[in-house]
Write an enzyme that holds these catalytic residues in place. Structure first.
Site, PDB file in Angstrom:
ATOM      1  N   SER A 125      29.585  30.515  -0.807  1.00 35.68           N
ATOM      2  CA  SER A 125      29.234  30.559   0.605  1.00 35.68           C
ATOM      3  C   SER A 125      29.030  29.140   1.154  1.00 35.68           C
ATOM      4  O   SER A 125      29.917  28.303   1.054  1.00 35.68           O
ATOM      5  CB  SER A 125      27.989  31.437   0.796  1.00 35.68           C
ATOM      6  N   ASP A 168      34.885  41.172   4.117  1.00 33.17           N
ATOM      7  CA  ASP A 168      33.685  40.345   4.084  1.00 33.17           C
ATOM      8  C   ASP A 168      33.154  40.223   5.506  1.00 33.17           C
ATOM      9  O   ASP A 168      33.806  39.632   6.369  1.00 33.17           O
ATOM     10  CB  ASP A 168      34.019  38.963   3.502  1.00 33.17           C
ATOM     11  N   HIS A 227      30.170  39.662   0.556  1.00 34.71           N
ATOM     12  CA  HIS A 227      30.153  38.205   0.581  1.00 34.71           C
ATOM     13  C   HIS A 227      29.744  37.599  -0.765  1.00 34.71           C
ATOM     14  O   HIS A 227      29.724  36.372  -0.891  1.00 34.71           O
ATOM     15  CB  HIS A 227      29.175  37.741   1.680  1.00 34.71           C
TER      16      HIS A 227
END
Length: 267
Positions: free
Chosen positions: A95, A217, A245
């Site tokens: 991320s 996502d 995610h």
């Protein structure tokens, strides 16, 4: 300063093997990698750590000034690399940490030789010709909710971020991770994560790069993965048949396989 203690550094795998440096995202810690570490550490030296303010890090070392920008988190990465004298390590960032890895590689190119970006997003806010997945109003509302009631926000948002509603234990794990983070520190990390625009930084990536996205996502739509792949000439884009995610938790075997395939291509 004891960097190993500050960042709760843990190391596993053969001592003389190529190094993987795994970096967690917002509201998480190194425990989020536990399902992929056993396989990755068979043939690689795996280094795990927590950013200051997360997990088992030394919270006394946290400062809002340092961690109000991604440069502060990149400095943590460089500090760990220098403490362990890592050379040409493969940085695996989840991320927001994918962009932290970009900054760290630019700051210390001798330390990081390749990047693995797991569900990256250089900018969460939509712009002309760019879809980040959120409007500025969406992000402002998200941050206002987080700052008003962090625990409530965590309970509501974690399952959305994780996806996989048929596996509620995954959303609960992420909720628990969020709730274990100091709310004031989380507030700063959240603003840094969701308001930073790192698109220009992608132009400075010249190392081999794997862009790893999920088929579905809610946080980083596939247009983002395509954008990152196009922006980095030396990149490979892999779309996992996975939802959410956090594929290192929801689809650990597929995530591990994609990373190992990429590592094999480097040899």
């Amino acid at each position: 300063m004891d960097i190993r203690r500050r960042n709760n550094v843990t190391i596993t795998g053969p001592e003389d093997a190529p190094v993987l440096l795994l970096a967690h995202g917002f509201g998480c810690d190194q425990n989020m990698w536990r399902l992929v570490v056993p396989e990755l550490s068979r043939r690689h030296r795996v280094v795990l750590f927590d950013y200051v303010g997360s997990g088992g890090s030394d919270l006394a070392a946290w400062s809002e000034e340092r961690y109000a920008s991604l440069q502060g988190y990149a400095a943590d990465v460089v500090d760990v690399c220098e403490e362990l004298d890592l050379r040409q390590a493969v940085f695996v960032g989840h991320s927001v940490s994918a962009m932290v890895g970009v900054l760290a590689a630019q700051a210390a190119p001798e330390r990081i030789g390749a990047l693995v970006m797991v569900t990256p997003s250089p900018c969460y806010i939509d712009d002309e010709g760019y879809r980040g997945g959120f409007s500025r109003e969406d992000i402002d509302e998200l941050l206002a909710s987080l700052e008003a009631n962090y625990l409530g926000w965590s309970s509501a948002m974690a399952p959305v971020i994780m996806g996989n509603p048929e596996r509620p234990e995954l959303g609960q794990e992420l909720t628990n991770s969020f709730c274990a983070t100091d709310p004031d520190m989380a507030r700063v990390f959240a603003r840094t994560t969701f308001l930073t625009d790192s698109r220009e930084d992608l132009k400075g990536v010249f190392v081999p790069t794997l862009v790893l996205e999920c088929a579905q996502d809610a946080i980083a739509p596939r247009e983002v993965g395509a954008y990152v792949h196009t922006a980095i000439p030396a990149s490979r884009l892999v779309t996992l048949d996975a939802t959410g995610h956090c594929p290192q938790l929801s689809a650990p075997q597929a995530t591990t396989g994609a990373i190992l395939d990429f590592l094999e291509s480097l040899t």
